[in-house]
Enzyme design. Structure first.
Site, PDB file in Angstrom:
ATOM      1  CB  THR A   1       1.302  -4.690   1.402  1.00  0.00           C
ATOM      2  OG1 THR A   1       0.644  -4.208   2.580  1.00  0.00           O
ATOM      3  CG2 THR A   1       2.116  -5.931   1.749  1.00  0.00           C
ATOM      4  CD  GLU A   2       0.965   1.662   0.160  1.00  0.00           C
ATOM      5  OE1 GLU A   2      -0.267   1.832   0.339  1.00  0.00           O
ATOM      6  OE2 GLU A   2       1.830   2.255   0.828  1.00  0.00           O
TER       7      GLU A   2
END
Length: 307
Positions: free
Chosen positions: A274-275
């Site tokens: 995830t970012e």
């Protein structure tokens, strides 16, 4: 763009750092928050419901850091293992606190269906200093391979090594921040003796899939859950996010194993990184944590539903 915009105060342009430059960099790092207060105390609060174990210890000149993992109390060998990691880059705050909150609020709910394993703060020295690297100026998230030079990476590899073929899903929680451009990528170029080329920080949440094992439906399911909490990053004018082609809305791909990235360590069928963008005017720190929790829940649920 002037040279002053891309200058870093350590080293000489075009010359990779040696011991002196790394020592000068280390001397600039200041402790800004407490791993014991923020992370270890939160983990202690989970001991009544979940199992906690020390999987390693990092002994540095300015501190010793126990590395703790949180496990399902009703661990059963016949069940698939779901791994949630955070804080591989210590400055990425919502990854650490998203992993902790997922453990607190949801891990026990998978009893009898999955074994949950959470390593919420892989890089505690960097967490305290709001830093990307470890004290040796090594990026742990490029160091997940045999005989790793990063103690953070080596310890996590040892944690998962006794469970070959058991992992069904691994989600690694990260952030992309304005400081990536203002500090960390500048430092990287200086350390390696390269020319810094300014990039564009995406405004919103996105995912990194595995080039060698793409799982597009899995990625889109995670994004759909996150979109209820915060916005998804659009592609830039070149159809890219941080220099990589967007293969589907909110998704890019990296060769995880080749790059030594954390999401490669288990060989799980379903993996993602995830970012989230905490500096966005459209998101709060709390939303970023909630987005990480939503992503982790959706990832586990998808893996359970699709095997």
């Amino acid at each position: 763009m002037s040279s002053s915009d891309t200058a870093y105060p350590i080293g000489e342009a075009g010359q990779p750092w040696g011991k002196a430059e790394k020592a000068a960099w280390l001397a600039r790092q200041v402790r800004q928050r407490s791993y014991a207060s923020d992370v270890l105390s939160a983990i202690d609060g989970l001991r009544a419901r979940l199992d906690v174990s020390e999987y390693g210890r990092l002994d540095y000149a300015d501190g010793s850091f126990p590395l703790l993992a949180i496990r399902s109390r009703d661990w059963r060998d016949e069940l698939p293992v779901m791994l949630v990691t955070g804080g591989v880059h210590g400055y990425e705050t919502s990854g650490v606190h998203g992993a902790l909150r997922f453990a607190e609020q949801h891990a026990a709910g998978y009893a009898g269906r999955a074994n949950i394993l959470v390593a919420p703060c892989v890089s505690p020295w960097a967490y305290e200093r709001i830093q990307r690297w470890n004290p040796d100026a090594i990026d742990p998230n490029r160091s997940f391979y045999a005989n790793s030079p990063a103690g953070e990476s080596a310890a996590l590899l040892q944690l998962v090594a006794p469970l070959p073929g058991r992992f069904l899903m691994h989600i690694d929680l990260h952030e992309t921040t304005d400081s990536d451009e203002s500090e960390f990528r500048l430092a990287l170029a200086a350390r390696d003796g390269k020319v810094f080329e300014r990039g564009e920080i995406p405004d919103g949440f996105y995912l990194v899939d595995d080039t060698e094992n793409p799982q597009p439906a899995f990625q889109q399911t995670v994004l759909a859950a996150v979109e209820k909490v915060t916005h998804i990053a659009p592609a830039d004018a070149h159809g890219e996010i941080i220099g990589s082609p967007v293969v589907a809305p909110g998704v890019i791909e990296y060769a995880l194993k080749k790059l030594g990235l954390c999401a490669s360590i288990t060989g799980a069928r379903y993996t993602t990184t995830t970012e989230v963008y905490p500096d966005s005017p459209q998101a709060t720190p709390e939303q970023c944590i909630q987005a990480q929790v939503a992503a982790a829940r959706a990832a586990v649920d998808y893996a359970l539903a699709h095997g």
